[in-house]
Design a protein around this motif. Sequence first.
Motif, short mmCIF file in Angstrom:
data_model
loop_
_atom_site.label_atom_id
_atom_site.label_comp_id
_atom_site.label_asym_id
_atom_site.label_seq_id
_atom_site.Cartn_x
_atom_site.Cartn_y
_atom_site.Cartn_z
N TRP A 146 0.84 -1.19 0.00
CA TRP A 146 0.00 0.00 0.00
C TRP A 146 0.88 1.25 0.00
O TRP A 146 1.95 1.27 0.62
CB TRP A 146 -0.91 0.01 1.22
CG TRP A 146 -1.99 -1.01 1.14
CD1 TRP A 146 -1.93 -2.31 1.54
CD2 TRP A 146 -3.30 -0.83 0.60
NE1 TRP A 146 -3.11 -2.95 1.28
CE2 TRP A 146 -3.98 -2.07 0.71
CE3 TRP A 146 -3.97 0.26 0.05
CZ2 TRP A 146 -5.30 -2.24 0.28
CZ3 TRP A 146 -5.28 0.10 -0.38
CH2 TRP A 146 -5.93 -1.14 -0.27
N CYS A 147 0.43 2.29 -0.70
CA CYS A 147 1.16 3.56 -0.79
C CYS A 147 0.21 4.70 -0.45
O CYS A 147 -0.96 4.67 -0.84
CB CYS A 147 1.72 3.79 -2.19
SG CYS A 147 2.71 2.46 -2.87
N THR A 182 7.71 10.61 2.40
CA THR A 182 8.99 10.34 3.05
C THR A 182 10.02 9.84 2.05
O THR A 182 11.20 10.23 2.10
CB THR A 182 8.81 9.32 4.19
OG1 THR A 182 8.00 9.91 5.21
CG2 THR A 182 10.14 8.90 4.78
N SER A 183 9.59 9.00 1.10
CA SER A 183 10.53 8.50 0.08
C SER A 183 11.07 9.64 -0.78
O SER A 183 12.25 9.67 -1.11
CB SER A 183 9.84 7.46 -0.79
OG SER A 183 9.56 6.29 -0.05
N VAL A 184 10.19 10.57 -1.15
CA VAL A 184 10.64 11.72 -1.94
C VAL A 184 11.61 12.57 -1.13
O VAL A 184 12.64 13.03 -1.64
CB VAL A 184 9.44 12.56 -2.42
CG1 VAL A 184 9.90 13.85 -3.08
CG2 VAL A 184 8.57 11.76 -3.39
N LYS A 241 1.88 8.91 -10.13
CA LYS A 241 2.91 9.46 -11.02
C LYS A 241 4.23 9.62 -10.28
O LYS A 241 5.30 9.38 -10.84
CB LYS A 241 2.45 10.79 -11.58
CG LYS A 241 1.26 10.70 -12.52
CD LYS A 241 0.83 12.08 -12.99
CE LYS A 241 -0.41 11.99 -13.89
NZ LYS A 241 -0.88 13.32 -14.31
N ILE A 242 4.14 10.03 -9.01
CA ILE A 242 5.35 10.20 -8.21
C ILE A 242 6.00 8.85 -7.95
O ILE A 242 7.23 8.70 -8.07
CB ILE A 242 5.00 10.92 -6.88
CG1 ILE A 242 4.53 12.35 -7.17
CG2 ILE A 242 6.19 10.91 -5.93
CD1 ILE A 242 3.89 13.04 -5.97
N VAL A 243 5.20 7.84 -7.61
CA VAL A 243 5.74 6.50 -7.37
C VAL A 243 6.43 5.97 -8.62
O VAL A 243 7.52 5.40 -8.57
CB VAL A 243 4.61 5.54 -6.92
CG1 VAL A 243 5.14 4.11 -6.80
CG2 VAL A 243 4.01 5.99 -5.60
N HIS A 254 9.74 0.21 -1.05
CA HIS A 254 9.41 -0.73 0.03
C HIS A 254 8.77 0.04 1.18
O HIS A 254 8.90 1.27 1.28
CB HIS A 254 10.67 -1.45 0.51
CG HIS A 254 11.80 -0.54 0.85
ND1 HIS A 254 11.88 0.13 2.04
CD2 HIS A 254 12.89 -0.15 0.12
CE1 HIS A 254 12.98 0.88 2.05
NE2 HIS A 254 13.60 0.73 0.91
N PRO A 255 8.05 -0.63 2.05
CA PRO A 255 7.35 0.05 3.16
C PRO A 255 8.31 0.80 4.06
O PRO A 255 9.45 0.38 4.28
CB PRO A 255 6.65 -1.10 3.89
CG PRO A 255 6.58 -2.21 2.91
CD PRO A 255 7.79 -2.08 2.04
N ASN A 256 7.82 1.92 4.61
CA ASN A 256 8.63 2.71 5.54
C ASN A 256 7.80 3.28 6.69
O ASN A 256 8.29 4.10 7.45
CB ASN A 256 9.35 3.84 4.79
CG ASN A 256 8.40 4.72 4.00
OD1 ASN A 256 7.19 4.68 4.19
ND2 ASN A 256 8.95 5.53 3.09
#
Length: 290
Positions: A146-147, A182-184, A241-243, A254-256
Motif C-alpha cells: 500500500w502507498c 517520506t521517500s521523496v 505518477k510520483i511512485v 518498500h514500506p517505511n
Amino acid sequence: MRYPRQTHFAKKALISLPVNPPPPPKAKQPYEAFLVLDVEATCQQGADFNFPNEIIEFPVCLMQWKDRSDDHKASQLEVVAEFRSFVKPTWQPVLSQFCTDLTGITQEQVDAAPSFPAVLAAFEEFMIEHELIDEVTGERLVRFCWCSDGPFDVRDFVVKQCFISKIPMPGWIQGDVLDVRTSVMDWLHSREPPKYSPATRGWDGPRRRSLNIPAQLKVLGLPSFEGRQHSGIDDSRNIAKIVSELARRGISLHPNTAIHPNRRWQWMGKHGQILDGYWTVNNVEPWKRL
C-alpha cells in the motif's frame, strides 16, 4: 560577456556531454504490485488528527511493473486499474461546509453511497478480479504494498473507520505502508550536500522538509498537479505518477511506515462507540475537547 576561467571550461564540458544520458540503473524491487490510496474523510475546521474522521471517498490506483525481470529488477511502473467509491458516514452523516469546500464531495454523493463495510466488500472483489488475493481464503497471491502521501490514510483514517464501523481491519490492508512523501524527501535529502554554517562553525546537513503532492511533483521535474487537490481519486493519480518516477530513478520501493490496527484514540469507547465526553455528536462543536 566574459566568464571566469573555470566557468568557461565548465560550459565546454557541458557541450561534450551526450544528448541522451543513460537511464539510471534498475533497482531490485521486492514488491510486484502497489495500491495507491488517498482517502477523503469528514472534517471540521479547527480539528486535528485526533478527530473521529469517517471516510467518505475510497479511491485506489493499482500499479504493476512493465519490465520486472526474473532477478526482480525493474524501473517501469504503470497504473493498470482504478477503484473508486464514495462512502456514507454514519456517526455524523451531515457533512460540514468546510469538508465539502475542501474535498468537493457533496451531501448528495455521500447520501447515495454505500456504507464502509459494503465498500470494502466491493474493493475485495476488485482485488480478486485482479488476482491480488485468493477468492476463498483472502490470502495474498502476489506481494503488494500500500502507498499513500504521508502515513495518515491507513494508519489513521482506515483504523478509525474500522472501529466506527465495528469491523476488523481486513488482513489484506494490514502491514506496513510506503509513505511516498517520506521517500521523496529521502531522495531529495540524499542529493543535497551539507553546507557550512557560520553560526555553528560546522557543516550542517540539508534541512528536512515536508512536501505536499504538488511540491513533490515539482522537485521530481514532473508536470503540475492534474485535477482537483483533495479529490481522493485525483490525489491518488498524482501520487501514482510520483511512485512511477521514483521507480524510474532507480529507487527501490518498500514500506517505511508501521501500521497498528489496534491503535486507539481517547474518544474510542467499547464496540465502536464514540464517547460524548470527548466529542459532541450534534455537529455543533465536534472538535471541542472536554
